[in-house]
Motif scaffolding. Structure first.
Motif, short mmCIF file in Angstrom:
data_model
loop_
_atom_site.label_atom_id
_atom_site.label_comp_id
_atom_site.label_asym_id
_atom_site.label_seq_id
_atom_site.Cartn_x
_atom_site.Cartn_y
_atom_site.Cartn_z
N ALA A 78 0.84 -1.21 0.00
CA ALA A 78 0.00 0.00 0.00
C ALA A 78 0.87 1.25 0.00
O ALA A 78 0.63 2.19 -0.76
CB ALA A 78 -0.93 -0.01 1.21
N GLN A 79 1.92 1.23 0.86
CA GLN A 79 2.82 2.39 0.93
C GLN A 79 3.49 2.63 -0.40
O GLN A 79 3.61 3.75 -0.89
CB GLN A 79 3.90 2.13 1.97
N SER A 80 3.96 1.53 -1.00
CA SER A 80 4.67 1.63 -2.27
C SER A 80 3.77 2.22 -3.36
O SER A 80 4.18 3.10 -4.12
CB SER A 80 5.16 0.23 -2.64
N ILE A 81 2.51 1.75 -3.42
CA ILE A 81 1.57 2.27 -4.43
C ILE A 81 1.30 3.76 -4.16
O ILE A 81 1.30 4.59 -5.08
CB ILE A 81 0.25 1.46 -4.43
N LYS A 82 1.11 4.10 -2.88
CA LYS A 82 0.80 5.48 -2.51
C LYS A 82 1.94 6.42 -2.93
O LYS A 82 1.72 7.46 -3.54
CB LYS A 82 0.58 5.56 -0.99
N GLU A 83 3.18 6.00 -2.59
CA GLU A 83 4.34 6.85 -2.92
C GLU A 83 4.44 7.09 -4.42
O GLU A 83 4.72 8.19 -4.88
CB GLU A 83 5.62 6.21 -2.42
N ARG A 84 4.21 6.02 -5.19
CA ARG A 84 4.28 6.17 -6.65
C ARG A 84 3.26 7.18 -7.16
O ARG A 84 3.53 8.00 -8.01
CB ARG A 84 3.96 4.84 -7.34
N ARG A 85 2.02 7.01 -6.62
CA ARG A 85 0.96 7.92 -7.10
C ARG A 85 1.30 9.36 -6.76
O ARG A 85 1.06 10.26 -7.54
CB ARG A 85 -0.38 7.51 -6.48
N LYS A 86 1.91 9.54 -5.54
CA LYS A 86 2.23 10.88 -5.08
C LYS A 86 3.36 11.49 -5.91
O LYS A 86 3.27 12.58 -6.45
CB LYS A 86 2.62 10.85 -3.61
N SER A 87 4.45 10.74 -6.07
CA SER A 87 5.63 11.30 -6.71
C SER A 87 5.54 11.28 -8.24
O SER A 87 6.24 11.99 -8.93
CB SER A 87 6.88 10.55 -6.27
N LYS A 88 4.67 10.43 -8.76
CA LYS A 88 4.48 10.27 -10.22
C LYS A 88 5.78 9.83 -10.93
O LYS A 88 5.91 9.96 -12.14
CB LYS A 88 3.94 11.55 -10.87
N VAL A 89 6.76 9.33 -10.13
CA VAL A 89 8.00 8.85 -10.76
C VAL A 89 7.75 7.43 -11.27
O VAL A 89 7.22 6.61 -10.54
CB VAL A 89 9.16 8.82 -9.72
N LYS A 90 8.11 7.18 -12.54
CA LYS A 90 7.90 5.85 -13.10
C LYS A 90 9.06 4.96 -12.70
O LYS A 90 10.21 5.32 -12.89
CB LYS A 90 7.83 5.92 -14.63
N ARG A 91 8.77 3.79 -12.10
CA ARG A 91 9.84 2.86 -11.76
C ARG A 91 9.70 1.62 -12.63
O ARG A 91 8.60 1.17 -12.92
CB ARG A 91 9.72 2.44 -10.29
N ASN A 92 10.86 1.07 -13.02
CA ASN A 92 10.80 -0.11 -13.88
C ASN A 92 10.77 -1.40 -13.07
O ASN A 92 11.37 -2.39 -13.44
CB ASN A 92 12.00 -0.13 -14.84
N ASP A 93 10.11 -1.38 -11.91
CA ASP A 93 9.95 -2.62 -11.17
C ASP A 93 8.58 -3.22 -11.52
O ASP A 93 7.81 -2.62 -12.28
CB ASP A 93 10.12 -2.40 -9.66
N ILE A 94 8.32 -4.40 -10.97
CA ILE A 94 7.12 -5.13 -11.42
C ILE A 94 5.84 -4.34 -11.11
O ILE A 94 4.95 -4.24 -11.96
CB ILE A 94 7.09 -6.55 -10.81
N LEU A 95 5.79 -3.74 -9.92
CA LEU A 95 4.60 -2.96 -9.58
C LEU A 95 4.43 -1.77 -10.54
O LEU A 95 3.33 -1.52 -11.04
CB LEU A 95 4.72 -2.45 -8.13
N GLY A 96 5.55 -1.08 -10.83
CA GLY A 96 5.50 0.05 -11.76
C GLY A 96 5.05 -0.40 -13.14
O GLY A 96 4.22 0.25 -13.78
N LEU A 97 5.58 -1.55 -13.58
CA LEU A 97 5.21 -2.05 -14.91
C LEU A 97 3.75 -2.50 -14.93
O LEU A 97 3.06 -2.35 -15.95
CB LEU A 97 6.13 -3.22 -15.29
N LEU A 98 3.28 -3.03 -13.80
CA LEU A 98 1.87 -3.45 -13.73
C LEU A 98 0.95 -2.24 -13.83
O LEU A 98 -0.06 -2.29 -14.55
CB LEU A 98 1.61 -4.15 -12.40
N VAL A 99 1.32 -1.17 -13.12
CA VAL A 99 0.51 0.04 -13.18
C VAL A 99 0.46 0.52 -14.64
O VAL A 99 -0.62 0.82 -15.17
CB VAL A 99 1.08 1.15 -12.25
#
Ligand code: HEM
Length: 529
Positions: free
Chosen positions: A259-280
């Motif tokens: 949950a924290q990881s998803i929240k941080e991504r949504r907040k920072s809008k930084v694209k990460r090439n990890d599996i969660l980022g790729l799934l999003v």
């Protein structure tokens, strides 16, 4: 009073007996060979697994070797008739050509209000029908070579920590438990490549994350089997009481991290090439109707999923899907990969000439990479001998057989037998991979079984360690990347050797739900330089 009670008890026992044995003539009536069932466990192979006499991975062995000429053989799990498919051509049809009849796996309905159960019920491994197709189409592109190229950087970082972690064993000469050691590797790799979390279990194997993962999967295989048996025989039980398969505290701990990881991504809008980022990103692409590129090889061509009607995914579902696909990494990904790393290192230690050839190949690749061990994805893929060694390991020590649920009546070609809707079908892949008609001297460890010449002589469907068809292992490339990278780092720095605690043969321990060998894998290492 006692008479009434005794009669009621006898009546109940008799009803249970009649209920449980009501289908026992299923195969006899249809002229299909079968293993005679007995009350209450069913066929002997099931009884042996349930009572801890043989490993779940060996369920199909008896049938495969004892019914010469039969294409299919019947068996009973408790009261339920099931089919074991011995014939490779029929197995291939079930996995690929006639996949529409066999789309699902064993039903594991985990209803409930509990968030952990909701997430578990949506894992790709257990999803069904159109819902599975929709999610599989989103997840598959996450594991293509293109995406794995960027993840290789992250796994290489774990490789650095691994080499440091092993230094203490090399200095002291102390034996190490290979499964424990590689579990630290895959936990760090999956946490980092999965959802950008620096777990650092290699640096600190006693940390909270590792403790929670141990707790998550604690509980013996027998307890898990008993729970599965309960929901298989009496699915209505879950309506009275929620059955949980995971430790609640540990499960919630992981869900919090996701949950924290998803929240941080949504907040920072930084694209990460990890599996969660790729799934999003894949979910976004799916919603916009953008088609992702898939691999061109046979394994992936056979795995194409044809979506007949597009099922829209609601916003509420998206979060659950992200969570469940992060959780599936732990279920399907880290334990399997660390086991195969540990078994590969066993085969390297017990086959010195093989280890030497791997070392030569690794040294050459490193020197061509300017002396850096951080090899990129293409270089790792271009190491044919290492590839053969890992495939041979998976052939000799597979982790599961293949299962499919028949979802509409299926007439077995060239017979009058119809597999009815709802029946479970098993393909005894571990036995198929030890059949001399496909592999010469199948009990020996021989990487040349995967030379281009040897492969050309047999059906490509005789290698089944990752399954086949649309429901094959979606994480295969990621698994191979991790296993290869760990072995590269191991042999580049250390010579792996057997020690007094090394077992002479790898026999799957019936008590181990994760198919560990009896006695575990204990090895020592010496520095190479
Ligand atoms: C060496 C390690 C691994 C082995 C031996 C392995 C083996 C398998 C096998 C035999 C299946 C069933 C295939 C079938 O029914 O045809 C499977 C399914 C699956 N595996 Fe793996 N696996 C490994 C690693 C991984 C990893 C690292 C991931 C994720 C990153 C993963 C994700 C999955 C998923 C999600 C499924 C279910 C696919 C579906 O139902 O659509 N596996 N795996």
């Amino acid at each position: 009073m006692w008479v009434e009670l005794t009669l009621t008890f006898i009546g109940l026992c008799l009803s249970l007996y009649l209920y449980m044995t009501r289908k026992f003539n299923f195969f006899k009536d249809r002229g299909i060979p079968y293993i005679k069932p007995s009350f209450p466990f069913g066929s002997t192979n099931m009884l042996n697994t349930f009572t801890g006499k043989s490993s779940p991975v060996e369920i199909g062995d008896y049938i495969y070797w004892n019914f010469p000429g039969a294409k299919i053989v019947g068996q009973f799990q408790f009261s339920e008739p099931q089919v074991m498919v011995k014939d490779l051509e029929l197995a291939k049809n079930i996995m690929i050509k006639d996949f529409d009849y066999f789309m699902d796996r064993r039903p594991v309905d985990i209803p409930g209000k509990d968030k952990l159960n909701k997430v578990m019920g949506r894992m790709l491994t257990s999803l069904k029908g159109e819902q599975w197709k929709a999610v599989r189409n989103i997840v598959s592109p996450v594991f293509t070579s293109g995406k794995l190229k960027s993840m290789t950087v992250l796994v290489n970082k774990v490789g650095d920590d691994f080499v440091d972690h092993m230094a203490k064993f090399s200095k002291s000469g102390e034996a190490f438990n290979a499964k424990d050691t590689f579990t630290n590797f895959t936990l760090d790799a999956i946490a980092n490549c999965g959802f950008g979390f620096e777990a650092e279990t290699l640096k600190n194997p006693d940390n909270h994350f590792r403790a929670m993962i141990n707790q998550l999967l604690s509980g013996t295989a027998l307890i898990q089997l008993a729970k599965f048996a309960l929901i298989t025989i009496c699915p209505w039980v879950t309506k009275i009481k929620e059955i949980t398969f995971l430790d609640k505290e540990a499960g919630d701990f992981l869900l919090d991290i996701f949950a924290q990881s998803i929240k941080e991504r949504r907040k920072s809008k930084v694209k990460r090439n990890d599996i969660l980022g790729l799934l999003v990103a894949a979910l976004d692409a799916d919603r916009q109707g953008i088609k992702e590129e898939l691999e061109n090889d046979q394994f992936d061509q056979d795995a194409q999923v044809h979506v007949s009607k597009k099922t829209p995914i609601s916003d509420d579902e998206i979060e659950l899907l992200l969570f469940s696909n992060a959780l599936v990494l732990f279920f399907a990904g880290f334990d399997t990969s660390s086991t195969i790393m540990s078994i590969t290192s066993y085969f390297l230690a017990t086959n010195e000439n093989v280890q030497e050839r791997v070392y030569q190949e690794v040294s050459k690749a490193i020197s061509e990479n300017g002396g850096s061990e951080s090899l990129d994805y293409n270089t790792i893929q271009g190491m044919p001998y290492l590839d053969k060694v890992i495939h041979e390991t998976l052939r000799l020590y597979p982790l599961s057989l293949i299962e499919r649920l028949c979802v509409k009546d299926y007439k077995v070609p060239d017979t009058d037998f119809v597999i009815p809707k709802g029946m479970l079908v098993q393909i005894p892949s571990p036995a198929i991979m030890k059949d001399p008609q496909y592999f010469d001297n199948p009990k020996e460890f021989n990487p040349e079984n995967f030379s281009p010449e040897a492969k050309a002589k047999r059906s490509p469907y005789s290698f089944l360690a990752f399954g086949q068809g649309p429901r094959n292992c979606v994480g295969m490339r990621f698994a191979l990347l991790q296993v290869k990278l760990s072995m590269i780092r191991l042999v580049a720095h250390y010579r792996v050797e057997r020690c007094a605690k090394t077992v002479s043969e790898l026999i799957p321990d019936p008590k181990s739900g994760s198919i560990q060998p009896k006695g575990g894998v204990w090895l020592t290492i010496l520095p190479r330089h």
